[in-house]
Design an enzyme around this catalytic site. Structure first.
Site, PDB file in Angstrom:
ATOM      1  N   PHE A  19      58.940 -78.515 -62.696  1.00 18.35           N
ATOM      2  CA  PHE A  19      58.655 -78.925 -61.322  1.00 18.35           C
ATOM      3  C   PHE A  19      57.272 -78.450 -60.861  1.00 18.35           C
ATOM      4  CE2 PHE A  19      59.653 -77.539 -56.749  1.00 18.35           C
ATOM      5  CZ  PHE A  19      59.241 -78.739 -56.208  1.00 18.35           C
ATOM      6  N   VAL A  20      57.004 -77.150 -60.972  1.00 16.63           N
ATOM      7  CA  VAL A  20      55.708 -76.610 -60.563  1.00 16.63           C
ATOM      8  C   VAL A  20      54.646 -76.901 -61.621  1.00 16.63           C
ATOM      9  CG1 VAL A  20      54.430 -74.519 -59.951  1.00 16.63           C
ATOM     10  CG2 VAL A  20      56.797 -74.796 -59.202  1.00 16.63           C
ATOM     11  N   ARG A  40      58.277 -78.265 -74.058  1.00 14.74           N
ATOM     12  CA  ARG A  40      59.255 -78.077 -75.143  1.00 14.74           C
ATOM     13  C   ARG A  40      59.508 -79.359 -75.915  1.00 14.74           C
ATOM     14  NH1 ARG A  40      64.475 -74.721 -73.599  1.00 14.74           N
ATOM     15  NH2 ARG A  40      64.609 -74.854 -75.868  1.00 14.74           N
ATOM     16  N   ASP A  58      57.918 -74.098 -78.551  1.00 15.18           N
ATOM     17  CA  ASP A  58      58.975 -73.324 -77.905  1.00 15.18           C
ATOM     18  C   ASP A  58      58.563 -71.869 -77.678  1.00 15.18           C
ATOM     19  OD1 ASP A  58      59.017 -72.249 -80.437  1.00 15.18           O
ATOM     20  OD2 ASP A  58      60.996 -73.047 -80.962  1.00 15.18           O
ATOM     21  N   ALA A  79      57.083 -70.774 -67.685  1.00 13.09           N
ATOM     22  CA  ALA A  79      58.294 -71.017 -68.474  1.00 13.09           C
ATOM     23  C   ALA A  79      59.272 -69.873 -68.308  1.00 13.09           C
ATOM     24  CB  ALA A  79      57.928 -71.191 -69.949  1.00 13.09           C
ATOM     25  N   ARG A  81      63.920 -68.934 -68.159  1.00 16.65           N
ATOM     26  CA  ARG A  81      65.308 -69.388 -68.134  1.00 16.65           C
ATOM     27  C   ARG A  81      65.885 -69.083 -66.763  1.00 16.65           C
ATOM     28  NH1 ARG A  81      69.598 -68.795 -73.042  1.00 16.65           N
ATOM     29  NH2 ARG A  81      71.170 -70.202 -72.174  1.00 16.65           N
ATOM     30  N   ALA A  82      66.373 -70.134 -66.083  1.00 22.65           N
ATOM     31  CA  ALA A  82      66.921 -69.964 -64.746  1.00 22.65           C
ATOM     32  C   ALA A  82      68.440 -69.992 -64.731  1.00 22.65           C
ATOM     33  CB  ALA A  82      66.383 -71.045 -63.810  1.00 22.65           C
ATOM     34  N   TYR A 149      69.147 -63.106 -63.460  1.00 24.41           N
ATOM     35  CA  TYR A 149      67.830 -63.761 -63.523  1.00 24.41           C
ATOM     36  C   TYR A 149      66.759 -62.862 -62.913  1.00 24.41           C
ATOM     37  CZ  TYR A 149      64.118 -67.042 -62.161  1.00 24.41           C
ATOM     38  OH  TYR A 149      62.908 -67.676 -61.962  1.00 24.41           O
ATOM     39  N   LYS A 153      63.461 -60.863 -64.606  1.00 22.18           N
ATOM     40  CA  LYS A 153      62.103 -61.058 -64.102  1.00 22.18           C
ATOM     41  C   LYS A 153      61.461 -59.716 -63.741  1.00 22.18           C
ATOM     42  CE  LYS A 153      61.215 -65.575 -63.874  1.00 22.18           C
ATOM     43  NZ  LYS A 153      59.977 -66.216 -64.398  1.00 22.18           N
TER      44      LYS A 153
END
Length: 328
Positions: A19-20, A40, A58, A79, A81-82, A149, A153
């Site tokens: 998205f960003v 990816r 990747d 990049a 993982r959400a 998450y 971070k």
């Protein structure tokens, strides 16, 4: 003052298909940066933007990291993982750590070895916590990550700070709140669908305050952070600057869509208990709790300014969403 000719920079963007990332690629490409856009899967359609080269990777092999970082001036690491799907024998925290912390550190190490000047890490306001009580979060607020998450971070931030202290590579950390736009994934994308459905919503008594930031403003900040000398070694919290309630968010989107939503009253305690029963406590907090951000440091230090008021931008998002769906 910023570098008078930052367009000479070669910028590596991870998560470029997101998205960003996709909007950042288009913006930097049109500004004549040399952009290496890491995706990816190149089978996905990407707009052909002058100055943007799409690279399928990747980010998991050392060889690919060496090739990607060679000759790069700045890395923008989007990049991550959400989400972790509910799979048996999968530790969700470990799954987040593998991508958001371990992979990030490997990329940053190689960037430093390759002579990359600056590394911009897009983190999350979740590092500070999932709600505010008495005062907005700012850069001096104590971290209090709760979700897996956010924990991953925060751990990535700490390890990047340690790395930057032993190398000449400049580190910039950015913690945005919910980023909104017509193509937003996750909760905001789901909210657009709910508003468009015109379903009655239990929002008549919601007086919370939430900070948001538009995708355009995130992109404008990242571009500034790529070359502004005062960004080096700093942490920034972002927001559009005017906080809104969940009710205002929905009304603004509905106004843009040309719809009039019906709100009804339910006691907040009843909603909270119901959310807990179905395992959606986090969603309740996001919808009915407050999360405010003081982004004055970004404005004071870099001269960054949000482009428009939140409600006006939300109305525009609603209009674009309705236009797109009318043509579908």
């Amino acid at each position: 003052m910023p570098n008078p000719d930052p367009r000479r920079s070669t910028v590596l963007i991870t998560g470029a298909g997101g998205f960003v990332g996709s909007m950042l690629c288009r913006k930097l490409g049109t500004e004549s940066y040399d952009v290496r856009a890491v995706v990816r899967n190149r089978t996905k359609e990407f707009s052909q933007t002058l100055g943007v080269i799409y690279i399928e990777s990747d980010l998991l092999t050392e060889r690919s990291l060496v090739d990607l970082c060679s000759g790069v001036d700045c890395v923008v690491h989007l990049a991550g993982r959400a989400h972790v799907l509910r799979e048996k024998k999968v530790d969700p925290l470990d799954a987040f750590r593998q991508v958001n912390s371990e992979l990030t550190l490997r990329l940053a190490r190689q960037a430093a070895l390759s002579g990359v000047r600056r590394f911009i890490f897009i983190s999350s306001i979740g590092v500070n916590g999932n709600k505010t009580e008495e005062r907005p979060f700012d850069e001096s607020s104590q971290p209090n990550p709760e979700a897996y998450y956010a924990v991953s971070k925060f751990e990535a931030e700490q390890r990047l700070i340690e790395l930057a202290a032993t190398t000449s590579m400049e580190l910039v950390i950015v913690r945005p709140p919910l980023i909104f736009g017509v193509d937003a994934p996750g909760n905001f994308g789901r909210l657009l669908k709910v508003v468009a459905s015109n379903l009655p919503l239990p929002l008549s008594n919601i007086n919370n305050l939430r900070s948001l930031v538009s995708v355009q403003d995130v992109v404008s900040f990242i571009e500034l952070a790529i070359h502004h000398p005062s960004a080096a070694g700093e942490l920034f919290l972002l927001s559009n600057g005017d906080d809104v309630s969940t009710t205002q968010i929905v009304r603004s989107l509905a106004c843009g869509m040309g719809k009039k939503n019906f709100f009804f009253f339910l006691p907040s305690r009843l909603l909270e208990v119901g959310a807990a029963i179905v395992g959606k406590t986090g969603m309740y907090t996001q919808l009915f709790g407050s999360l405010q951000i003081d982004s004055s440091k970004a404005q004071r230090t870099l001269g960054w300014r949000p482009t428009a008021k939140t409600c006006s931008e939300l109305e525009e998002v609603g209009r674009l969403y309705a236009d797109r769906n009318s043509k579908a």
